[in-house]
Design a protein around this motif. Structure first.
Motif, PDB file in Angstrom:
ATOM      1  N   ASN A  36       0.148  14.499   1.573  1.00 53.80           N
ATOM      2  CA  ASN A  36       1.353  13.801   1.115  1.00 53.80           C
ATOM      3  C   ASN A  36       1.300  13.349  -0.328  1.00 53.80           C
ATOM      4  O   ASN A  36       2.280  13.449  -1.048  1.00 53.80           O
ATOM      5  N   ILE A  37       0.143  12.799  -0.742  1.00 54.46           N
ATOM      6  CA  ILE A  37       0.142  12.358  -2.133  1.00 54.46           C
ATOM      7  C   ILE A  37      -0.942  13.031  -2.968  1.00 54.46           C
ATOM      8  O   ILE A  37      -1.293  12.564  -4.032  1.00 54.46           O
ATOM      9  N   LYS A  47       9.737   4.649  10.259  1.00 61.94           N
ATOM     10  CA  LYS A  47       9.047   5.585  11.150  1.00 61.94           C
ATOM     11  C   LYS A  47       8.273   4.851  12.239  1.00 61.94           C
ATOM     12  O   LYS A  47       8.312   5.233  13.404  1.00 61.94           O
ATOM     13  N   ASN A  71       9.393   4.169  -0.298  1.00 62.30           N
ATOM     14  CA  ASN A  71       8.366   4.794   0.544  1.00 62.30           C
ATOM     15  C   ASN A  71       7.912   3.854   1.664  1.00 62.30           C
ATOM     16  O   ASN A  71       7.711   4.274   2.801  1.00 62.30           O
ATOM     17  N   SER A  72       7.772   2.575   1.314  1.00 62.47           N
ATOM     18  CA  SER A  72       7.371   1.597   2.331  1.00 62.47           C
ATOM     19  C   SER A  72       8.447   1.477   3.401  1.00 62.47           C
ATOM     20  O   SER A  72       8.157   1.362   4.592  1.00 62.47           O
ATOM     21  N   ILE A  81       3.858   3.093   8.825  1.00 59.39           N
ATOM     22  CA  ILE A  81       3.201   4.111   9.636  1.00 59.39           C
ATOM     23  C   ILE A  81       1.805   4.472   9.125  1.00 59.39           C
ATOM     24  O   ILE A  81       0.967   4.997   9.842  1.00 59.39           O
ATOM     25  N   GLY A  82       1.542   4.162   7.838  1.00 58.53           N
ATOM     26  CA  GLY A  82       0.236   4.469   7.259  1.00 58.53           C
ATOM     27  C   GLY A  82      -0.025   5.959   7.157  1.00 58.53           C
ATOM     28  O   GLY A  82       0.858   6.771   7.463  1.00 58.53           O
ATOM     29  N   MET A  83      -1.235   6.308   6.708  1.00 53.60           N
ATOM     30  CA  MET A  83      -1.573   7.731   6.581  1.00 53.60           C
ATOM     31  C   MET A  83      -3.003   7.977   7.041  1.00 53.60           C
ATOM     32  O   MET A  83      -3.883   7.154   6.820  1.00 53.60           O
ATOM     33  N   ALA A 137       8.224   4.312   5.701  1.00 53.44           N
ATOM     34  CA  ALA A 137       7.052   4.171   6.573  1.00 53.44           C
ATOM     35  C   ALA A 137       7.334   3.151   7.682  1.00 53.44           C
ATOM     36  O   ALA A 137       6.909   3.320   8.827  1.00 53.44           O
ATOM     37  N   GLY A 191      11.702  14.687  -4.157  1.00 54.87           N
ATOM     38  CA  GLY A 191      10.632  13.985  -3.468  1.00 54.87           C
ATOM     39  C   GLY A 191       9.395  13.784  -4.318  1.00 54.87           C
ATOM     40  O   GLY A 191       8.308  14.184  -3.949  1.00 54.87           O
ATOM     41  N   VAL A 192       9.536  13.210  -5.474  1.00 51.52           N
ATOM     42  CA  VAL A 192       8.365  12.982  -6.315  1.00 51.52           C
ATOM     43  C   VAL A 192       8.217  11.499  -6.612  1.00 51.52           C
ATOM     44  O   VAL A 192       7.579  11.111  -7.570  1.00 51.52           O
ATOM     45  N   GLY A 193       8.837  10.682  -5.759  1.00 50.79           N
ATOM     46  CA  GLY A 193       8.905   9.249  -6.015  1.00 50.79           C
ATOM     47  C   GLY A 193       7.580   8.584  -6.286  1.00 50.79           C
ATOM     48  O   GLY A 193       7.442   7.832  -7.250  1.00 50.79           O
ATOM     49  N   PHE A 194       6.581   8.858  -5.471  1.00 54.30           N
ATOM     50  CA  PHE A 194       5.315   8.154  -5.595  1.00 54.30           C
ATOM     51  C   PHE A 194       4.726   8.294  -7.000  1.00 54.30           C
ATOM     52  O   PHE A 194       4.215   7.334  -7.586  1.00 54.30           O
ATOM     53  N   TYR A 195       4.818   9.494  -7.541  1.00 55.78           N
ATOM     54  CA  TYR A 195       4.170   9.749  -8.827  1.00 55.78           C
ATOM     55  C   TYR A 195       4.781   8.949  -9.966  1.00 55.78           C
ATOM     56  O   TYR A 195       4.171   8.769 -11.008  1.00 55.78           O
ATOM     57  N   THR A 211       0.115   0.421   4.602  1.00 57.26           N
ATOM     58  CA  THR A 211      -0.365   0.902   3.315  1.00 57.26           C
ATOM     59  C   THR A 211      -0.309  -0.204   2.265  1.00 57.26           C
ATOM     60  O   THR A 211       0.652  -0.971   2.201  1.00 57.26           O
ATOM     61  N   ASP A 248       2.764  -2.642   3.005  1.00 59.48           N
ATOM     62  CA  ASP A 248       3.732  -2.536   4.092  1.00 59.48           C
ATOM     63  C   ASP A 248       2.984  -2.383   5.400  1.00 59.48           C
ATOM     64  O   ASP A 248       1.816  -1.993   5.412  1.00 59.48           O
TER      65      ASP A 248
HETATM   66  P1  ADP Z   1       9.045  11.285  -0.739  1.00 58.64           P
HETATM   67  O1  ADP Z   1       8.982   9.850  -0.390  1.00 58.64           O
HETATM   68  O2  ADP Z   1      10.327  11.678  -1.383  1.00 58.64           O
HETATM   69  O3  ADP Z   1       8.670  12.209   0.378  1.00 58.64           O
HETATM   70  P2  ADP Z   1       6.784  10.624  -2.379  1.00 58.64           P
HETATM   71  O4  ADP Z   1       6.039  11.363  -3.434  1.00 58.64           O
HETATM   72  O5  ADP Z   1       7.342   9.319  -2.796  1.00 58.64           O
HETATM   73  O6  ADP Z   1       7.936  11.571  -1.884  1.00 58.64           O
HETATM   74  O7  ADP Z   1       5.861  10.425  -1.154  1.00 58.64           O
HETATM   75  C1  ADP Z   1       5.204  11.514  -0.593  1.00 58.64           C
HETATM   76  C2  ADP Z   1       4.815  11.229   0.814  1.00 58.64           C
HETATM   77  O8  ADP Z   1       3.732  10.297   0.879  1.00 58.64           O
HETATM   78  C3  ADP Z   1       5.897  10.589   1.654  1.00 58.64           C
HETATM   79  O9  ADP Z   1       6.772  11.549   2.163  1.00 58.64           O
HETATM   80  C4  ADP Z   1       5.070   9.935   2.762  1.00 58.64           C
HETATM   81  O10 ADP Z   1       4.743  10.891   3.754  1.00 58.64           O
HETATM   82  C5  ADP Z   1       3.816   9.532   2.041  1.00 58.64           C
HETATM   83  N1  ADP Z   1       3.875   8.115   1.659  1.00 58.64           N
HETATM   84  C6  ADP Z   1       4.150   7.589   0.455  1.00 58.64           C
HETATM   85  N2  ADP Z   1       4.126   6.239   0.492  1.00 58.64           N
HETATM   86  C7  ADP Z   1       3.826   5.892   1.766  1.00 58.64           C
HETATM   87  C8  ADP Z   1       3.658   4.647   2.456  1.00 58.64           C
HETATM   88  N3  ADP Z   1       3.822   3.471   1.837  1.00 58.64           N
HETATM   89  N4  ADP Z   1       3.342   4.698   3.766  1.00 58.64           N
HETATM   90  C9  ADP Z   1       3.187   5.880   4.412  1.00 58.64           C
HETATM   91  N5  ADP Z   1       3.350   7.083   3.827  1.00 58.64           N
HETATM   92  C10 ADP Z   1       3.654   7.094   2.512  1.00 58.64           C
END
Ligand code: ADP
Length: 647
Positions: free
Chosen positions: A102-103, A54, A47-48, A92-94, A51, A133-137, A183, A89
């Protein structure tokens, strides 16, 4: 669709509930996916990386970004005492809105499918997470609490903090101090996940999964990855192990690829490319083809992941990188599709891939066949690529009457080599199994004339092979639609056998009588059938249904029926075999009494059986009562005869 349900307000802090599907997912992640928990590190790094890609892209395009001078990098800090894993990282941040969308939700529309797939494919969890696309969780496999602090690259934004314990809800609050761009994710580890605050442990995870991330990853201040664009290095300097590692990193895969191609070109376009053929086709597990594509780099800078313009749909399983000097860095993604350079790259890649596969088929046949079994179904869609049609079709593999086992494969070229003298066409039969093919009356004439028939067990071939129409000047014809005249010139190796057969059949019924029987059968069946005629194609079966000339094959008309249940099956012609005992008996009955009620009954039953054999649904009640009545009569006759003999 409103995602958030505000339930409670504290000063500046708002609590939001997770959507039901996320709660379910978190539950699965937290409880059942204990093996390979380390992949959460890979997911956060990935994810980083996205970001960073981007923001780098925006900066190259000249967008006015917040803190333009900070380095593009990823830093990981470990604190054993506090059981804390922190990753930052400068990406691009959020914004607040992005945090929520996104999360706070699963962006992926197929997320429920994913949850279903997870429960169906036990043990494949880590693989599946990578594909979806569920990596973060996945962080909640190891975390008891997660705090995300983020600052968007947009100048007028501010900093936000997201936190959750992964149970039912998450909190968001605004941060007053000015945090740097990008982030920071603080992972408070569960007691049994302490290992992820150990340096050697994290270092080995990074080496395994993230070694090729194109930005420095600093672990407690030390860079641990090797940032090299492996596709730009000379082939001779890259080791097999590195290719495999790169593939796993790039495709989020846990398996090795089946093969890869690493090449560069100068004309008509300058490019470096590294492309991989995966081992498993995830589409058959229900994954959407939209996931796939090739990553486009311009002068080492990532322009777009999963670009779909560089690869035709029928090669969508190919994963990898294309890096060219011939596009401007600030190209807009929207215009890629019509870009002349992109089209040239695509044509070049297609040619290279097809010839690579062709070499693999020739030199590593077993490997190719395995690949074909996984991806053949997708590759077949290429029959409609008219510019490359012959090359694509030369990669097709089928089972065949010539082969001994159902799992053996041969190519159209193998078939042509074995064609008989006088044979003009390539014949195939779309069927469900070899067993079904062996019993298919349409093939009797082919067996008699020793003509090979390709077997396809995949309904898509009805479109593919009939759409192909020709291969190397040979018509491709469905065996159940063959025009018997076209088989006349085929030389049979041992004609004497057939002649002897004919001679032995001295009790052959009169042709005229049989033709009368045909007319009677047509009268009995009425509108259900187009025509009834004498067959020249049958040896063992009493009768067969054939398509009217130019009509659909049985399989195709079955597909049409599945698609449109109300459509009546296409009307068929019935052919009867004058040498068959049943037909001879019918003829005797007919001669004694053309209106014999048993004759009508048999004809009806025979027709239903033939329909069933071709795969059409017949009225089961009608069929069952017909059979029962025949059984009743047959048993009475048998007993009567037996008692008479015993007298
Ligand atoms: P995926 O990466 O497959 O889209 P994730 O659940 O891992 O699914 O992340 C969901 C979304 O959260 C990402 O698409 C991105 O938009 C945002 N995101 C996650 N981590 C970061 C990060 N470190 N910096 C910016 N955006 C992030």
């Amino acid at each position: 669709m409103s995602e958030k349900t505000e339930s409670k307000k504290t000063e500046g802090k708002k609590t939001y509930k997770f959507k039901a599907e996320i709660k379910q997912l978190l539950d699965i992640l937290a409880k059942s996916l204990y093996t390979n928990r380390e992949i959460f590190v890979r997911e956060l790094i990935s994810n980083s990386t996205d970001a960073l890609d981007k923001v780098k892209f925006e900066s190259i395009r000249g967008t006015d970004i917040f803190q333009p001078d900070v380095d593009f990098e990823i830093k990981i800090y470990l604190d054993k005492e506090k059981k804390l894993f922190t990753i930052t990282d400068t990406g691009i941040g959020m914004t607040k809105g992005e945090l929520i969308s996104n999360i706070g939700t699963i962006a992926h529309s197929g997320s429920m499918d994913f949850i279903k797939k997870l429960s169906e494919n036990e043990g494949k969890g880590p693989d599946l997470i990578g594909q979806f696309g569920v990596g973060f969780y996945s962080v909640f496999m190891a975390a008891k609490e997660v705090v995300v602090t983020t600052r968007s690259y947009l100048k007028d934004e501010s900093s936000w903090q997201w936190s959750s314990d992964g149970s039912g809800s998450y909190k968001i609050e605004q941060i007053n101090e000015n945090t740097p761009r990008g982030t920071k994710i603080e992972v408070h580890l569960k007691d049994d996940a302490e290992e992820f605050s150990e340096k050697f442990r994290i270092e080995s995870v990074i080496k395994t999964y993230s070694n090729f991330v194109p930005f420095p990853i600093k672990l407690d201040g030390e860079q641990v990855n090797n940032i090299s664009a492996i596709w730009r290095e000379p082939k001779s300097s890259v080791k097999e192990k590195q290719y495999k590692e790169f593939y796993k990193f790039f495709a989020n895969a846990t398996e090795d690829p089946v093969g890869w191609m690493h090449f560069s070109a100068d004309a008509p376009i300058q490019l470096n490319s590294l492309l991989f053929f995966p081992k498993t086709n995830y589409e058959t597990l229900g994954f959407s083809p939209e996931e796939h594509g090739v990553s486009l780099f311009v002068k080492r800078v990532l322009i777009q992941n999963d670009n779909k313009d560089l690869m035709p749909k029928y090669l969508r399983f190919v994963r990898g990188v294309v890096d060219t000097e011939d596009l401007p860095l600030n190209i807009s993604r929207e215009t890629l599709q019509e870009n002349a350079v992109v089209i040239k790259i695509r044509n070049l890649l297609v040619k290279r891939i097809l010839s690579h596969l062709s070499d693999m088929a020739k030199n590593e046949t077993d490997k190719y066949n395995e690949f074909w079994n996984q991806f053949g179904r997708i590759l077949k869609e290429g029959y409609a690529d008219y510019a490359n049609q012959e090359k694509v079709a030369s990669l097709f593999r089928y089972n065949s009457s010539h082969l001994e086992k159902e799992n053996e494969l041969c190519s159209l070229d193998d078939y042509i080599e074995r064609m008989k003298e006088g044979q003009q066409n390539i014949f195939y039969l779309s069927t469900t199994s070899r067993d079904a093919a062996d019993k298919n009356p349409h093939l009797e004439i082919f067996r008699k004339k020793e003509i090979e028939v390709l077997y396809s067990f995949d309904p898509i071939d009805e479109f593919v092979l009939s759409g192909l129409m020709k291969y190397k000047d040979k018509q491709v014809v469905s065996a159940d639609q063959v025009d018997l005249d076209s088989l006349k010139d085929v030389k049979v190796d041992d004609e004497s056998d057939t002649k002897k057969d004919e001679k032995e059949k001295t009790d052959k019924p009169d042709k005229k009588d049989l033709e009368k029987l045909c007319t009677r059968i047509k009268n009995i069946l009425g509108d259900q059938i187009e025509e009834v005629r004498l067959s020249e194609r049958l040896t063992d079966s009493p009768a067969v249904l054939v398509s009217a000339d130019g009509g659909m094959s049985a399989q195709m008309s079955r597909i049409m029926q599945v698609m449109n249940k109300d459509a009546p099956p296409a009307k068929k012609t019935m052919e009867i075999n004058g040498d068959h005992e049943l037909v001879k008996n019918m003829l005797t009955m007919y001669k004694k009494n053309p209106k014999d009620k048993y004759l009508s009954n048999y004809v009806d039953q025979l027709f239903q059986v033939l329909m069933l054999q071709d795969g059409f649904l017949v009225d089961p009640h009608k069929m069952v009562s017909g059979i029962q009545s025949l059984l009743k009569d047959a048993s009475s006759w048998y007993l009567k005869e037996k008692t008479e003999k015993e007298k």
